[in-house]
Scaffold this motif. Structure first.
Motif, PDB file in Angstrom:
ATOM      1  N   ALA A  37       0.922  -1.753  -0.129  1.00  0.00           N
ATOM      2  CA  ALA A  37       0.190  -0.160   0.309  1.00  0.00           C
ATOM      3  C   ALA A  37       0.928   1.140  -0.123  1.00  0.00           C
ATOM      4  O   ALA A  37       2.239   1.719   0.838  1.00  0.00           O
ATOM      5  N   ALA A  38       0.320   2.262  -0.654  1.00  0.00           N
ATOM      6  CA  ALA A  38       0.934   3.548  -1.685  1.00  0.00           C
ATOM      7  C   ALA A  38       0.445   4.653   0.304  1.00  0.00           C
ATOM      8  O   ALA A  38       2.325   4.982   0.869  1.00  0.00           O
ATOM      9  N   LYS A  39       0.041   4.420   0.849  1.00  0.00           N
ATOM     10  CA  LYS A  39      -0.752   5.291   2.155  1.00  0.00           C
ATOM     11  C   LYS A  39      -1.096   4.522   3.450  1.00  0.00           C
ATOM     12  O   LYS A  39      -2.259   3.550   3.270  1.00  0.00           O
ATOM     13  N   ALA A  40       0.005   4.788   4.469  1.00  0.00           N
ATOM     14  CA  ALA A  40      -1.174   3.646   5.351  1.00  0.00           C
ATOM     15  C   ALA A  40      -1.031   4.706   6.926  1.00  0.00           C
ATOM     16  O   ALA A  40      -0.392   5.358   6.795  1.00  0.00           O
ATOM     17  N   GLY A  41      -1.875   4.016   7.750  1.00  0.00           N
ATOM     18  CA  GLY A  41      -1.913   4.531   9.296  1.00  0.00           C
ATOM     19  C   GLY A  41      -2.675   4.267  10.136  1.00  0.00           C
ATOM     20  O   GLY A  41      -3.250   3.006   9.917  1.00  0.00           O
ATOM     21  N   HIS A  42      -2.581   4.655  11.634  1.00  0.00           N
ATOM     22  CA  HIS A  42      -3.331   3.590  12.651  1.00  0.00           C
ATOM     23  C   HIS A  42      -4.650   4.668  12.938  1.00  0.00           C
ATOM     24  O   HIS A  42      -4.147   5.679  12.655  1.00  0.00           O
ATOM     25  N   THR A  43      -5.183   3.944  13.852  1.00  0.00           N
ATOM     26  CA  THR A  43      -6.581   5.074  14.974  1.00  0.00           C
ATOM     27  C   THR A  43      -5.639   5.044  16.184  1.00  0.00           C
ATOM     28  O   THR A  43      -6.892   4.629  17.294  1.00  0.00           O
ATOM     29  N   GLY A  44      -4.755   5.844  16.642  1.00  0.00           N
ATOM     30  CA  GLY A  44      -4.022   4.994  17.680  1.00  0.00           C
ATOM     31  C   GLY A  44      -3.508   3.828  18.236  1.00  0.00           C
ATOM     32  O   GLY A  44      -3.485   2.870  17.478  1.00  0.00           O
ATOM     33  N   THR A  45      -2.127   4.012  19.331  1.00  0.00           N
ATOM     34  CA  THR A  45      -1.421   2.782  19.198  1.00  0.00           C
ATOM     35  C   THR A  45      -1.506   1.954  20.455  1.00  0.00           C
ATOM     36  O   THR A  45      -2.912   2.337  21.277  1.00  0.00           O
ATOM     37  N   LEU A  46      -1.399   0.658  20.425  1.00  0.00           N
ATOM     38  CA  LEU A  46      -0.981  -0.119  21.226  1.00  0.00           C
ATOM     39  C   LEU A  46       0.758  -0.142  22.017  1.00  0.00           C
ATOM     40  O   LEU A  46       1.113  -0.144  21.179  1.00  0.00           O
ATOM     41  N   ASP A  47       0.869  -0.627  23.393  1.00  0.00           N
ATOM     42  CA  ASP A  47       2.078  -1.079  23.552  1.00  0.00           C
ATOM     43  C   ASP A  47       2.408  -2.105  23.314  1.00  0.00           C
ATOM     44  O   ASP A  47       1.573  -3.484  22.899  1.00  0.00           O
ATOM     45  N   PRO A  48       3.379  -2.098  22.919  1.00  0.00           N
ATOM     46  CA  PRO A  48       4.226  -3.348  22.087  1.00  0.00           C
ATOM     47  C   PRO A  48       3.914  -4.688  23.097  1.00  0.00           C
ATOM     48  O   PRO A  48       3.531  -5.658  23.288  1.00  0.00           O
ATOM     49  N   MET A  49       3.673  -4.354  24.804  1.00  0.00           N
ATOM     50  CA  MET A  49       3.568  -5.302  25.701  1.00  0.00           C
ATOM     51  C   MET A  49       2.037  -5.458  25.551  1.00  0.00           C
ATOM     52  O   MET A  49       1.747  -6.974  25.212  1.00  0.00           O
ATOM     53  N   ALA A  50       1.143  -4.935  25.085  1.00  0.00           N
ATOM     54  CA  ALA A  50      -0.107  -5.277  24.805  1.00  0.00           C
ATOM     55  C   ALA A  50      -0.628  -5.849  23.168  1.00  0.00           C
ATOM     56  O   ALA A  50       0.117  -5.391  21.924  1.00  0.00           O
ATOM     57  N   SER A  51      -2.352  -6.478  23.169  1.00  0.00           N
ATOM     58  CA  SER A  51      -2.441  -6.883  22.310  1.00  0.00           C
ATOM     59  C   SER A  51      -3.852  -6.499  21.683  1.00  0.00           C
ATOM     60  O   SER A  51      -4.261  -5.617  22.907  1.00  0.00           O
ATOM     61  N   GLY A  52      -4.509  -7.327  20.897  1.00  0.00           N
ATOM     62  CA  GLY A  52      -5.743  -7.112  20.372  1.00  0.00           C
ATOM     63  C   GLY A  52      -6.509  -5.796  19.454  1.00  0.00           C
ATOM     64  O   GLY A  52      -5.236  -5.961  18.582  1.00  0.00           O
ATOM     65  N   LEU A  53      -7.451  -4.824  19.059  1.00  0.00           N
ATOM     66  CA  LEU A  53      -8.015  -4.835  18.248  1.00  0.00           C
ATOM     67  C   LEU A  53      -6.858  -3.263  17.932  1.00  0.00           C
ATOM     68  O   LEU A  53      -7.248  -2.414  18.772  1.00  0.00           O
TER      69      LEU A  53
END
Length: 304
Positions: A37-53
């Motif tokens: 994909a040319a362009k990507a982003g996320h909707t808020g981060t999770l710490d490396p220790m965390a998992s999930g949505l």
């Protein structure tokens, strides 16, 4: 000479189940590579220790990432009593250890105190910035800065299990809530200290972990089949009312012209042309519907 990677246009939302032990950006870059994909982003981060949505956005869907940043969230958090760490989680250095003599009844009583609107002091090990530098950089340098308390809302806390000195809770909370801080504050209220040993995000707004896919699942399919795992961009704005436009109205809206209807609405709405999602528009005081945030024309997010 290193060959330049030619990325392709990909539009949509991937509801990803982030694995433990990798950063949100690491997951994003892996998914971007798999989709090319040319362009990507996320909707808020999770710490490396965390998992999930962790919803990831691609192409035109990145324009609506803020909608989920502001959404309420649900977490399942594992807390260990009696041990305090400098980061507030299991990845930090142990600062102090205390004996634990906490009953389930006492724990439940303390948990009830944290339901509702509360104040939290953001942890030093966080991405909040001071003078352009994240707090965790100061913390790693041994510098402790004053932080103002923030008001957040805890809608509910459910005790899922208790096996002293550990317990697991489900927390429904507003944006800006630090679950590590909540764990530490609960430990302080019980008089023995605590830290977070596990964290899993199970819900963001209306989106549930049950609808997510793993990185392994994304990697297991090939080529264009991966595109089929993406939802359309309007998935991020389903909480707004819908307005359908005809061909003439669509053309006018895309040209920046406001539209007048027999009956005006209020606030933001998601708008659709005859065949596709167009973006967000807003009802103004003049009774007209004005474009707010539109996707590029010809965008692949089809109205399904």
């Amino acid at each position: 000479m290193q060959r330049k990677i030619i990325r392709r246009r990909v539009d949509g939302v991937l509801l990803l189940d982030k694995p433990q032990g990798i950063s949100s950006n690491g997951v994003l870059q892996t998914a971007r590579r798999l989709l090319n994909a040319a362009k990507a982003g996320h909707t808020g981060t999770l710490d490396p220790m965390a998992s999930g949505l962790l919803p990831l956005t691609f192409g035109e869907a990145t324009k609506f990432s803020q909608m989920l940043l502001d959404a309420d969230k649900v977490y399942e958090a594992g807390v260990e009593l009696g041990v305090e760490t400098d980061t507030g989680d299991a990845e930090g250095q142990v600062l102090a250890a205390h004996p634990v003599a906490v009953t389930e009844l006492a724990l439940r009583e303390v948990l009830e105190r944290f339901v509702g609107e509360i104040e939290q002091v953001p942890p030093m090990y966080s991405a909040l910035k001071r003078d352009g530098k994240p707090l965790y950089e100061y913390a790693r340098a041994g510098i402790e800065l004053e932080r103002e308390a923030r008001r957040v809302t805890i809608s509910a806390i459910e005790l899922l299990s208790f096996d002293s000195p550990r317990f697991v809770i489900r927390v429904a909370c507003s944006k800006g809530t630090y679950i590590r801080t909540l764990a530490m504050d609960i430990g302080a209220a019980l008089g023995c200290g605590a830290h977070l040993y596990s964290l899993r995000r199970t819900r963001i707004g209306v989106f549930d972990i049950a609808s997510s896919v793993s990185l392994d699942a994304l990697e297991a399919v090939e080529g264009d089949a991966r595109d089929g795992m993406l939802a359309s961009a309007d998935l991020l704005v389903m909480n707004f009312d819908r307005v359908d436009l005809d061909e003439v109205q669509t053309r006018q809206m895309l040209q920046g012209q406001p539209l007048r209807f027999a009956q005006a609405g209020s606030g933001l709405v998601r708008i659709y042309g005859p065949e596709a999602f167009l973006g967000l528009a807003e009802w103004k005081d003049d009774g007209k519907l004005w474009a707010k945030r539109l996707i590029a024309t010809g965008e692949a997010n089809q109205n399904k």
